[in-house]
Design an enzyme around this catalytic site. Structure first.
Site, short mmCIF file in Angstrom:
data_model
loop_
_atom_site.label_atom_id
_atom_site.label_comp_id
_atom_site.label_asym_id
_atom_site.label_seq_id
_atom_site.Cartn_x
_atom_site.Cartn_y
_atom_site.Cartn_z
CD GLU A 194 -3.16 -2.92 7.37
OE1 GLU A 194 -2.10 -2.67 7.00
OE2 GLU A 194 -3.97 -1.80 7.37
CD GLU A 241 -2.71 5.55 6.80
OE1 GLU A 241 -3.16 5.85 5.97
OE2 GLU A 241 -1.82 5.16 7.51
CG HIS A 298 -5.83 1.48 4.94
ND1 HIS A 298 -5.26 2.57 6.05
CD2 HIS A 298 -5.11 1.44 5.20
CE1 HIS A 298 -3.70 2.19 6.62
NE2 HIS A 298 -3.82 1.13 5.88
CG ASN A 342 -1.71 1.02 1.58
OD1 ASN A 342 -1.95 2.55 0.24
ND2 ASN A 342 -2.47 1.52 2.38
CB SER A 401 5.90 -1.80 11.39
OG SER A 401 5.50 -0.47 12.07
CE LYS A 435 0.25 3.39 4.73
NZ LYS A 435 0.39 3.52 6.13
N GLY A 475 3.04 1.99 10.69
CA GLY A 475 4.29 2.99 10.56
C GLY A 475 4.28 3.82 11.76
C1 PEP Z 1 -0.70 0.25 5.94
O1 PEP Z 1 -1.17 1.33 6.33
O2 PEP Z 1 -1.48 -0.80 5.33
C2 PEP Z 1 0.74 -0.37 7.14
C3 PEP Z 1 1.07 -1.84 7.32
O3 PEP Z 1 1.84 0.63 7.15
P1 PEP Z 1 3.21 -0.40 7.56
O4 PEP Z 1 3.81 -1.33 6.82
O5 PEP Z 1 3.67 1.57 7.28
O6 PEP Z 1 2.86 0.22 9.56
#
Ligand code: PEP
Length: 243
Positions: free
Chosen positions: A168, A101, A99, A11, A207, A13, A174
């Site tokens: 998630e 966000e 998601h 992803n 992460s 973003k 992040g």
């Molecule tokens: C995400 O936003 O889907 C995600 C998993 O981000 P990150 O790997 O940067 O934590």
């Protein structure tokens, strides 16, 4: 044991201009060309502006294209929005829906997520539907309640065999803090008990990096990962894909 082909999705973003996106997939497709579709499905989800050129770059490769969002209506006066049909025609196979966000920053509700899933399915797109708890919900021991509500409301009347789920934990996105493989497995097993499906793939996101992917993928109910930051670099994403 159900035969679930692992899926690793990146992803991106709101990162990568069109030319940067094309550069990234040019490098990535060389690095992952030995991966067979039956061993692992690879998906990249660039921003809308790069989908068309990335689609051209991915033709004939083992990497599928996904989008990061869509609107649930087919067309009309929805300034700034993009429909499932538009994504389908451009070559998307997957679309991320709900998601955290989108939920936290843009007010996306479970009801909207549900409508978006139906819009995607109508066009033959595969939704990757995200759920996850905040840190304070986890600390108050509310993780399972939150996940249950998100799953029940977002997936109302949805055939779970036609979608992919992504767990998630918001506190792990992040932040560099990954859920331990055991923490993730516990929630994945809970989700599987809710959806009552052995064939639906449940991805972990938060992460994920080349150095933690192996342990996560050893878990019984972790069928792949949704990768944010580490998918922006061809080498690190390729390492994750080749775990
Ligand atoms: C995400 O936003 O889907 C995600 C998993 O981000 P990150 O790997 O940067 O934590």
């Amino acid at each position: 044991m159900a035969n679930r082909i692992p899926l690793i999705a990146g992803n991106w973003k709101m990162n990568k201009t069109n030319s940067e996106a094309v550069e990234l997939v040019k490098r990535l497709k060389v690095l992952v060309k030995s991966i067979k579709a039956n061993d692992c499905e690879i998906v990249v989800c660039p921003p809308f502006t790069a989908l068309s050129d990335v689609a051209k770059e991915l033709k004939g490769t083992n990497i599928y294209l996904g989008a990061q969002n869509l609107h649930f209506e087919d067309s009309g006066a929805f300034t700034g929005e993009v429909s499932a049909q538009m994504l389908k025609e451009i070559g998307c196979k997957y679309v991320i829906i709900g998601h955290s966000e989108r939920r936290q920053l843009f007010g996306e509700t479970n009801a909207a997520v549900n409508k978006k899933i139906f819009a995607a399915l109508k066009q033959g797109l595969k939704p990757i539907v995200c759920v996850g708890e905040t840190l304070s919900e986890r600390e108050r021991d509310k993780t399972k309640d939150v996940i249950k509500k998100q799953i029940t409301e977002s997936l109302a009347n949805v055939d779970v065999n036609k979608i992919v789920l992504a767990y998630e934990p918001i506190w792990a996105i992040g932040t560099g803090k990954t859920a331990t493989p055991e923490q993730a497995q516990e929630v994945h097993a809970f989700i599987r008990s809710l959806i009552k499906s052995e064939s639906t793939r449940i991805l972990y996101g938060g992460s994920v990096k080349p150095d933690n992917i192996k342990e996560l993928m050893k878990q019984k109910d972790i069928d792949g990962t949704l990768v944010g930051g580490a998918s922006l670099d061809a080498e690190s994403f390729a390492k994750i894909v080749k775990y």
